[in-house]
Scaffold this motif. Structure first.
Motif, PDB file in Angstrom:
ATOM      1  N   THR A  90       0.743  -1.177   0.037  1.00 31.41           N
ATOM      2  CA  THR A  90       0.081   0.096   0.080  1.00 31.41           C
ATOM      3  C   THR A  90       0.739   1.364  -0.025  1.00 31.41           C
ATOM      4  O   THR A  90       1.816   1.390   0.722  1.00 31.41           O
ATOM      5  N   ALA A  91       0.376   2.149  -1.120  1.00 30.01           N
ATOM      6  CA  ALA A  91       1.653   3.361  -1.209  1.00 30.01           C
ATOM      7  C   ALA A  91       0.882   4.168  -2.166  1.00 30.01           C
ATOM      8  O   ALA A  91       0.076   3.632  -3.029  1.00 30.01           O
ATOM      9  N   VAL A  92       1.191   5.175  -2.437  1.00 27.47           N
ATOM     10  CA  VAL A  92       1.412   6.139  -3.637  1.00 27.47           C
ATOM     11  C   VAL A  92       2.380   5.785  -4.726  1.00 27.47           C
ATOM     12  O   VAL A  92       3.554   5.623  -4.322  1.00 27.47           O
ATOM     13  N   TYR A  93       1.998   5.238  -5.757  1.00 28.92           N
ATOM     14  CA  TYR A  93       2.906   4.704  -6.920  1.00 28.92           C
ATOM     15  C   TYR A  93       3.146   6.088  -7.810  1.00 28.92           C
ATOM     16  O   TYR A  93       2.297   6.549  -8.381  1.00 28.92           O
ATOM     17  N   TYR A  94       4.380   6.345  -8.104  1.00 24.59           N
ATOM     18  CA  TYR A  94       4.869   7.325  -9.022  1.00 24.59           C
ATOM     19  C   TYR A  94       5.445   6.825 -10.101  1.00 24.59           C
ATOM     20  O   TYR A  94       6.520   5.943 -10.055  1.00 24.59           O
ATOM     21  N   CYS A  95       5.258   7.120 -11.266  1.00 27.79           N
ATOM     22  CA  CYS A  95       6.075   7.076 -12.396  1.00 27.79           C
ATOM     23  C   CYS A  95       7.179   7.968 -12.728  1.00 27.79           C
ATOM     24  O   CYS A  95       7.123   9.285 -12.384  1.00 27.79           O
ATOM     25  N   ASN A  96       8.263   7.483 -13.186  1.00 23.33           N
ATOM     26  CA  ASN A  96       9.343   8.500 -13.597  1.00 23.33           C
ATOM     27  C   ASN A  96       9.886   7.971 -14.914  1.00 23.33           C
ATOM     28  O   ASN A  96       9.826   6.734 -15.252  1.00 23.33           O
ATOM     29  N   ALA A  97      10.332   9.044 -15.469  1.00 19.77           N
ATOM     30  CA  ALA A  97      11.078   8.955 -16.991  1.00 19.77           C
ATOM     31  C   ALA A  97      12.257   9.827 -16.727  1.00 19.77           C
ATOM     32  O   ALA A  97      12.173  10.961 -16.456  1.00 19.77           O
ATOM     33  N   TYR A  98      13.347   9.338 -17.045  1.00 16.81           N
ATOM     34  CA  TYR A  98      14.676   9.704 -17.425  1.00 16.81           C
ATOM     35  C   TYR A  98      14.768  10.201 -18.765  1.00 16.81           C
ATOM     36  O   TYR A  98      15.138   9.174 -19.503  1.00 16.81           O
ATOM     37  N   LEU A  99      14.681  11.365 -19.289  1.00 23.10           N
ATOM     38  CA  LEU A  99      14.504  11.897 -20.502  1.00 23.10           C
ATOM     39  C   LEU A  99      15.187  12.898 -21.222  1.00 23.10           C
ATOM     40  O   LEU A  99      15.601  13.699 -20.421  1.00 23.10           O
ATOM     41  N   GLN A 100      15.261  12.996 -22.582  1.00 27.21           N
ATOM     42  CA  GLN A 100      16.011  14.246 -23.339  1.00 27.21           C
ATOM     43  C   GLN A 100      14.881  14.719 -24.067  1.00 27.21           C
ATOM     44  O   GLN A 100      13.937  14.187 -24.798  1.00 27.21           O
ATOM     45  N   THR A 101      14.759  15.970 -23.829  1.00 24.33           N
ATOM     46  CA  THR A 101      13.539  16.640 -24.836  1.00 24.33           C
ATOM     47  C   THR A 101      14.353  17.648 -25.960  1.00 24.33           C
ATOM     48  O   THR A 101      13.676  17.901 -26.907  1.00 24.33           O
ATOM     49  N   HIS A 102      15.659  17.282 -26.146  1.00 21.76           N
ATOM     50  CA  HIS A 102      16.405  17.840 -27.345  1.00 21.76           C
ATOM     51  C   HIS A 102      17.666  17.016 -27.483  1.00 21.76           C
ATOM     52  O   HIS A 102      18.196  16.640 -26.483  1.00 21.76           O
ATOM     53  N   PRO A 103      17.804  17.019 -28.744  1.00 21.60           N
ATOM     54  CA  PRO A 103      19.209  15.991 -28.870  1.00 21.60           C
ATOM     55  C   PRO A 103      20.461  16.701 -28.587  1.00 21.60           C
ATOM     56  O   PRO A 103      21.360  15.639 -28.227  1.00 21.60           O
ATOM     57  N   LEU A 104      20.513  17.809 -28.334  1.00 21.88           N
ATOM     58  CA  LEU A 104      21.995  18.516 -27.645  1.00 21.88           C
ATOM     59  C   LEU A 104      21.794  18.782 -26.424  1.00 21.88           C
ATOM     60  O   LEU A 104      22.729  19.210 -25.593  1.00 21.88           O
ATOM     61  N   GLY A 105      20.340  18.391 -25.879  1.00 22.68           N
ATOM     62  CA  GLY A 105      20.310  18.493 -24.207  1.00 22.68           C
ATOM     63  C   GLY A 105      20.581  17.536 -23.473  1.00 22.68           C
ATOM     64  O   GLY A 105      20.875  16.120 -23.824  1.00 22.68           O
ATOM     65  N   GLY A 106      20.760  17.547 -22.051  1.00 25.32           N
ATOM     66  CA  GLY A 106      20.924  16.768 -21.263  1.00 25.32           C
ATOM     67  C   GLY A 106      19.673  15.982 -20.737  1.00 25.32           C
ATOM     68  O   GLY A 106      18.581  16.234 -21.403  1.00 25.32           O
ATOM     69  N   SER A 107      19.727  14.848 -19.940  1.00 26.25           N
ATOM     70  CA  SER A 107      18.705  14.055 -19.707  1.00 26.25           C
ATOM     71  C   SER A 107      18.208  14.423 -18.181  1.00 26.25           C
ATOM     72  O   SER A 107      18.853  14.623 -17.512  1.00 26.25           O
ATOM     73  N   TYR A 108      16.998  14.369 -17.842  1.00 26.84           N
ATOM     74  CA  TYR A 108      16.510  14.699 -16.675  1.00 26.84           C
ATOM     75  C   TYR A 108      15.212  13.966 -16.181  1.00 26.84           C
ATOM     76  O   TYR A 108      14.782  13.205 -17.112  1.00 26.84           O
ATOM     77  N   ASP A 109      15.011  14.074 -14.791  1.00 25.03           N
ATOM     78  CA  ASP A 109      14.107  13.173 -14.334  1.00 25.03           C
ATOM     79  C   ASP A 109      12.535  14.119 -14.422  1.00 25.03           C
ATOM     80  O   ASP A 109      12.682  15.227 -14.035  1.00 25.03           O
ATOM     81  N   TYR A 110      11.672  13.215 -14.729  1.00 24.63           N
ATOM     82  CA  TYR A 110      10.264  13.553 -14.839  1.00 24.63           C
ATOM     83  C   TYR A 110       9.555  12.663 -14.139  1.00 24.63           C
ATOM     84  O   TYR A 110       9.760  11.414 -14.209  1.00 24.63           O
ATOM     85  N   TRP A 111       8.454  13.174 -13.468  1.00 24.26           N
ATOM     86  CA  TRP A 111       7.628  12.560 -12.577  1.00 24.26           C
ATOM     87  C   TRP A 111       5.838  12.849 -12.870  1.00 24.26           C
ATOM     88  O   TRP A 111       5.771  13.586 -13.344  1.00 24.26           O
ATOM     89  N   GLY A 112       5.397  11.358 -12.664  1.00 22.74           N
ATOM     90  CA  GLY A 112       3.851  11.629 -12.673  1.00 22.74           C
ATOM     91  C   GLY A 112       3.290  12.030 -11.446  1.00 22.74           C
ATOM     92  O   GLY A 112       4.123  12.269 -10.700  1.00 22.74           O
ATOM     93  N   GLN A 113       1.953  12.263 -11.443  1.00 23.53           N
ATOM     94  CA  GLN A 113       1.264  12.621 -10.049  1.00 23.53           C
ATOM     95  C   GLN A 113       0.959  11.721  -8.812  1.00 23.53           C
ATOM     96  O   GLN A 113       0.939  12.090  -7.877  1.00 23.53           O
ATOM     97  N   GLY A 114       1.194  10.652  -9.102  1.00 23.67           N
ATOM     98  CA  GLY A 114       1.000   9.645  -8.433  1.00 23.67           C
ATOM     99  C   GLY A 114      -0.279   8.971  -8.492  1.00 23.67           C
ATOM    100  O   GLY A 114      -1.268   9.686  -8.746  1.00 23.67           O
ATOM    101  N   THR A 115      -0.289   7.564  -8.196  1.00 22.31           N
ATOM    102  CA  THR A 115      -1.664   6.839  -8.118  1.00 22.31           C
ATOM    103  C   THR A 115      -1.623   6.001  -6.947  1.00 22.31           C
ATOM    104  O   THR A 115      -0.624   5.386  -6.464  1.00 22.31           O
TER     105      THR A 115
END
Length: 121
Positions: A90-115
């Protein structure tokens, strides 16, 4: 802008199953790893399972053999199949993605709102 939208949480009895989904959308160039974290009341957020673009997976010891993570790279979606659920899941489950938004940019963490996932009789 990048959005991660989760679905599939709910109330289930011990021993039951749930499947969580998380779809990433927006200005995405590439997604490296995707994963699921959870946070129970009074506890720190912890990694549940992760999966790389090449489908290498890792799991918390507490969920090995019960949970399965998978992803659809074409749809930028990650899933978490949870079987043999226990009250301690039992918990709030969060989705995470480590992604790039631009080919020359770095990768960053993004999070969902939780379920919320609640395992109770």
């Amino acid at each position: 802008q990048v959005q991660l939208v989760e679905s599939g949480g709910g109330l289930v009895q011990p021993g039951g199953s749930l499947r969580l989904s998380c779809a990433a959308s927006g200005s995405i160039f590439s997604i490296n790893t995707m994963g699921w974290y959870r946070q129970a009341p009074g506890k720190e957020r912890e990694l549940v399972a992760g999966i790389t673009h090449g489908d290498t997976t890792n799991y918390a010891d507490s969920v090995k053999g019960r949970f399965t993570i998978s992803r659809d790279n074409a749809e930028n979606t990650v899933y978490l199949q949870m079987n043999s659920l226990k009250p301690e899941d039992t918990a709030v489950y969060y989705c995470n993605a480590y992604l790039q938004t631009h080919p020359l940019g770095g990768s960053y963490d993004y999070w969902g709102q939780g379920t919320q996932v609640t395992v109770s009789s």
